[in-house]
Design an enzyme around this catalytic site. Structure first.
Site, short mmCIF file in Angstrom:
data_model
loop_
_atom_site.label_atom_id
_atom_site.label_comp_id
_atom_site.label_asym_id
_atom_site.label_seq_id
_atom_site.Cartn_x
_atom_site.Cartn_y
_atom_site.Cartn_z
N HIS A 88 5.09 5.75 -10.74
CA HIS A 88 4.56 6.52 -9.61
C HIS A 88 4.77 5.71 -8.32
CE1 HIS A 88 2.06 8.63 -6.90
NE2 HIS A 88 1.06 7.78 -6.95
N ASN A 140 4.04 8.34 -0.71
CA ASN A 140 3.40 8.69 -1.98
C ASN A 140 3.19 10.21 -2.00
OD1 ASN A 140 1.53 9.25 -4.00
ND2 ASN A 140 0.20 7.52 -3.51
N CYS A 166 -2.43 11.67 -9.11
CA CYS A 166 -1.10 11.04 -9.11
C CYS A 166 -0.54 10.84 -10.51
CB CYS A 166 -1.14 9.71 -8.37
SG CYS A 166 -1.66 9.90 -6.68
O1 UT7 Z 1 -1.35 7.35 -5.55
C1 UT7 Z 1 -2.68 7.00 -5.64
C2 UT7 Z 1 -2.82 5.60 -5.81
N1 UT7 Z 1 -3.00 4.92 -4.55
C3 UT7 Z 1 -2.57 3.69 -4.43
O2 UT7 Z 1 -1.94 3.20 -5.33
C4 UT7 Z 1 -2.91 2.90 -3.23
C5 UT7 Z 1 -3.24 1.50 -3.65
N2 UT7 Z 1 -3.60 0.66 -2.55
C6 UT7 Z 1 -2.72 0.23 -1.64
O3 UT7 Z 1 -1.56 0.58 -1.69
C7 UT7 Z 1 -3.17 -0.77 -0.63
O4 UT7 Z 1 -4.51 -1.14 -0.92
C8 UT7 Z 1 -3.09 -0.29 0.84
C9 UT7 Z 1 -1.65 -0.18 1.24
C10 UT7 Z 1 -3.77 1.05 0.98
C11 UT7 Z 1 -3.77 -1.30 1.75
O5 UT7 Z 1 -3.17 -2.57 1.57
P1 UT7 Z 1 -4.08 -3.86 1.35
O6 UT7 Z 1 -3.16 -4.98 1.26
O7 UT7 Z 1 -4.98 -3.61 0.20
O8 UT7 Z 1 -4.85 -3.92 2.72
P2 UT7 Z 1 -6.42 -4.00 2.98
O9 UT7 Z 1 -7.02 -2.66 2.84
O10 UT7 Z 1 -7.01 -5.12 2.22
O11 UT7 Z 1 -6.41 -4.42 4.49
C12 UT7 Z 1 -5.89 -5.67 4.95
C13 UT7 Z 1 -6.00 -5.71 6.46
C14 UT7 Z 1 -7.38 -5.31 6.96
O12 UT7 Z 1 -7.64 -6.07 8.11
P3 UT7 Z 1 -8.60 -7.35 8.05
O13 UT7 Z 1 -9.91 -6.83 7.54
O14 UT7 Z 1 -7.93 -8.28 7.10
O15 UT7 Z 1 -8.62 -7.81 9.47
C15 UT7 Z 1 -7.20 -3.87 7.33
O16 UT7 Z 1 -8.10 -3.47 8.33
O17 UT7 Z 1 -5.08 -4.78 7.02
C16 UT7 Z 1 -5.79 -3.86 7.86
N3 UT7 Z 1 -5.15 -2.55 7.73
C17 UT7 Z 1 -4.13 -2.17 8.48
N4 UT7 Z 1 -3.48 -2.77 9.48
C18 UT7 Z 1 -2.46 -2.11 10.05
C19 UT7 Z 1 -5.44 -1.56 6.84
N5 UT7 Z 1 -4.61 -0.54 7.04
C20 UT7 Z 1 -3.79 -0.89 8.04
C21 UT7 Z 1 -2.72 -0.24 8.69
N6 UT7 Z 1 -2.08 -0.90 9.68
N7 UT7 Z 1 -2.31 0.99 8.35
#
Ligand code: UT7
Length: 345
Positions: free
Chosen positions: A272, A302, A136
């Site tokens: 980005h 993205n 990225c």
């Molecule tokens: O370009 C390359 C660089 N990449 C990035 O910059 C990505 C960086 N990371 C992110 O953007 C975020 O970490 C994500 C958007 C991928 C995830 O967001 P988050 O706030 O970090 O969520 P998380 O992984 O901590 O998950 C929070 C909760 C979890 O549930 P519990 O364990 O709290 O019950 C996940 O299972 O949200 C759940 N979850 C979802 N729920 C609904 C994870 N993905 C999803 C989803 N829909 N798609």
């Protein structure tokens, strides 16, 4: 052809007869272009595929829809479309392009490279062509590379492209990643001119590479090899998020400090387009108004290497840029890699 020998003469007589470094050559943005497939999947389409919701995706990422290439649309065809638009916008003849540099992690073929495919499609016969994999951060690293060539007087006109068909590298059963990515291409034509300004800060943290991975298909040895799953993008979202919110503002601060430029002098910060929360956090940490951070991840998701150049195209075409405006471009991602560059429009 005589056009080719003109280019040869232009490149080499300049190098031999003048002290190009003394002239302070920089690549000026003289044209931009972008292209994305017609097919669009919105968050509700994804909610039919994995357990997620439009509300969750909007709130946690800022993404509303993404473009998804059809079979016949690949990284080369998308890159070539964006390239043609950028060359047209620059008012240049394709034969004037000396360098085509494509940033991508989703090349149509490993060999020939995407840049050679673009050359063939657009007819830029005098260009030197190669690809660069910076995940990225790719288009930022490609811009830095092109600028170095232009500053040295090796090339005069460079076409830098970021293009990705990430839909083919996405695990559509993994809700932690599939909600984020999209397909598309962005391009910029840079012309070496005297004066102007370009500066860069870049870093790589190879020991953290495991946070964002994509195994090569040539590692798969036999049918049902468990490694097959790893030929899709895998990510520790939290780790990448934490890395991005701390390192991106740090790189921008270092860049502006080194260049003795105050935040107020920056017209726009183009970051980005991975996640709206990362961009809002960066704006807060820099103490800058969010209106200086244009965003388009709501429409594209993205697009990795393509994202900064699609955004640059939108900002240029909005008509809000004036000659002399200072832009900061910042990227981060797989590697892990990150960086920020300053360019004067
Ligand atoms: O370009 C390359 C660089 N990449 C990035 O910059 C990505 C960086 N990371 C992110 O953007 C975020 O970490 C994500 C958007 C991928 C995830 O967001 P988050 O706030 O970090 O969520 P998380 O992984 O901590 O998950 C929070 C909760 C979890 O549930 P519990 O364990 O709290 O019950 C996940 O299972 O949200 C759940 N979850 C979802 N729920 C609904 C994870 N993905 C999803 C989803 N829909 N798609």
């Amino acid at each position: 052809s005589s056009a080719a020998s003109d280019v040869y003469k232009r490149q080499y007589t300049d190098c031999l007869t003048t002290d190009i470094m003394e002239k302070n050559m920089t690549g000026k943005i003289c044209g931009t272009g972008s292209w994305a497939p017609d097919r669009v999947w919105d968050n509700n389409d994804l909610a039919k595929m994995v357990e997620t919701s439009d509300e969750w995706i909007r709130e946690r990422t800022g993404v509303v829809q993404r473009h998804i290439a059809k079979e016949e649309e690949d990284t080369v065809t998308m890159a070539a479309q964006a390239a043609l638009r950028a060359v047209e916008d620059a008012g240049m003849d394709v034969e004037e392009i000396d360098l085509i540099l494509v940033a991508t992690i989703s090349p149509t073929e490993i060999m020939p490279c995407v840049a050679c495919g673009v050359q063939e499609r657009i007819g830029a016969e005098n260009a030197t062509c190669f690809d660069l994999n910076g995940a990225c951060t790719g288009s930022l690293l490609a811009l830095n590379t092109a600028q170095a060539y232009l500053a040295q007087g090796i090339y005069r006109n460079a076409l830098v492209i970021g293009a990705e068909k990430l839909s083919g590298l996405t695990d559509w059963t993994d809700r932690g990643t599939c909600i984020l990515f999209g397909d598309g291409a962005g391009a910029v034509v840079l012309r070496a001119e005297e004066g102007g300004r370009y500066a860069q800060v870049t870093h790589s943290i190879g020991k953290k590479g495991g946070a964002l991975t994509l195994q090569s298909r040539n590692q798969i040895c036999y049918e049902n090899d468990p490694k097959a799953k790893e030929t899709y993008i895998q990510m520790n979202g939290k780790e990448v998020f934490t890395f991005a919110v701390s390192k991106v503002p740090e790189a921008i601060k270092t860049l502006l400090y080194r260049e003795k430029i105050s935040y107020g002098d920056i017209r726009y910060y183009l970051l980005h387009q991975a996640n709206e929360r990362i961009i809002r956090s960066a704006a807060r940490r820099l103490g800058e108004d969010i209106s200086k951070f244009p965003m388009n991840m709501d429409r594209y998701g993205n697009t990795s290497s393509a994202s900064l150049l699609i955004l640059l195209d939108e900002v240029k075409k909005s008509g809000k840029l004036q000659k002399g405006d200072k832009l900061v471009l910042a990227g981060f991602g797989g590697g892990l890699t990150y960086g920020a560059s300053l360019i004067e429009y």
